[in-house]
Design an enzyme around this catalytic site. Structure first.
Site, short mmCIF file in Angstrom:
data_model
loop_
_atom_site.label_atom_id
_atom_site.label_comp_id
_atom_site.label_asym_id
_atom_site.label_seq_id
_atom_site.Cartn_x
_atom_site.Cartn_y
_atom_site.Cartn_z
N PHE A 6 0.82 -1.21 0.00
CA PHE A 6 0.00 0.00 0.00
C PHE A 6 0.86 1.26 0.00
O PHE A 6 1.81 1.38 0.77
CB PHE A 6 -0.90 -0.02 1.22
CG PHE A 6 -1.83 1.15 1.35
CD1 PHE A 6 -2.96 1.25 0.55
CD2 PHE A 6 -1.59 2.16 2.27
CE1 PHE A 6 -3.82 2.33 0.67
CE2 PHE A 6 -2.45 3.23 2.41
CZ PHE A 6 -3.57 3.32 1.60
N ASN A 32 -3.67 2.59 10.24
CA ASN A 32 -4.39 3.02 9.05
C ASN A 32 -4.90 1.73 8.41
O ASN A 32 -4.30 1.21 7.48
CB ASN A 32 -3.47 3.79 8.10
CG ASN A 32 -4.16 4.14 6.79
OD1 ASN A 32 -5.38 4.16 6.71
ND2 ASN A 32 -3.36 4.39 5.74
N PRO A 33 -6.00 1.19 8.93
CA PRO A 33 -6.46 -0.13 8.49
C PRO A 33 -7.22 -0.04 7.18
O PRO A 33 -7.56 1.06 6.72
CB PRO A 33 -7.41 -0.52 9.63
CG PRO A 33 -8.01 0.79 10.04
CD PRO A 33 -6.90 1.80 9.91
#
Length: 243
Positions: A24, A133-134
């Site tokens: 990510f 920051n899921p």
């Protein structure tokens, strides 16, 4: 292909991080999350708030390591633990920690918080700060993402399930066992989430209090802050709570 993957690195606050797919890519909002955590930790230090524990931080879903490494770089007294369900992310976080000379202060584990909760609780001691920051996108919103995001970035780092809260609920369920007394949890979320999280925590999680939601630079409620409550002693204390 996103430019971050093409040039194989990206700046995050004052760090230059190695980047590669499918890990990510950190967004600007996450820089704001780091600033929020730093401001709170630095304020606590400056005010001389007593704390029997050394400052420690657990990051759930570390990706490239951006959050943990930024916190460690700014706060030399801090020690951290970072975990991710992706081996690619774990490897990249470890590489970035080595490049920045922070590997001695950061433990990195390949753990899926959804599947390996017992392993996580066995591995770590209580921490003063939990940050994540899921994956928080609603599943129905995944189709509206830019094609290059869907093609190159790990969907597991984006898709939070039907209501975007699948992983968030798991993190908050574990938070009272992960945090030290009065420890804080900081989450980056969808702007629709804060009232849903407050309601869910109040009805489902003992010893965890929703403190407030903070807005991002665009004015949207993007960050949730929660705090572990101290267990009351005496005959009025609740039964069945873990110390």
């Amino acid at each position: 292909m996103p430019v971050q993957y093409v040039i194989e690195e990206w700046d995050f606050r004052d760090l230059t991080l190695k980047m590669r797919p499918p890990v990510f890519i950190p967004r600007p909002e996450t820089e704001e999350l780091v600033e929020l955590v730093l401001n709170d930790l630095q304020m606590k230090t400056e005010m001389g708030v007593p704390d029997k524990m050394e400052p420690t931080c657990l990051e759930v879903g570390c990706g490239s390591g951006a959050i943990s490494l930024s916190l460690l770089k700014t706060l030399p007294q801090l020690k951290g633990v970072a975990l991710d369900q992706s081996q690619d992310a774990v490897d990249l976080t470890r590489e970035n920690a080595l490049r920045l000379g922070l590997e001695d202060r950061l433990e990195i584990h390949h753990i899926d918080v959804m599947k390996d909760a017992e392993t996580l609780l066995r591995l770590i001691r209580p921490v003063t700060t939990l940050v994540s920051n899921p994956p928080y996108l609603f599943s129905e919103d995944m189709a509206s993402l830019e094609p290059e995001i869907l093609r190159f970035e790990d969907p597991a780092a984006l898709d939070g399930g039907k209501d975007g809260l699948k992983v968030i609920k798991q993190i908050l369920t574990l938070a009272p066992q992960i945090l030290s007394s009065y420890g804080h949890a900081y989450l980056e979320v969808d702007p629709r989430h804060p009232p849903l999280i407050r309601q869910w925590v109040e009805g489902n999680v003992d010893r965890l209090q929703f403190k407030e939601a903070r807005h991002d630079i665009t004015g949207r409620p993007r960050f949730c802050i929660l705090q572990k409550e101290e267990v009351k002693q005496g005959p009025q204390a609740g039964s069945g709570l873990r110390n």
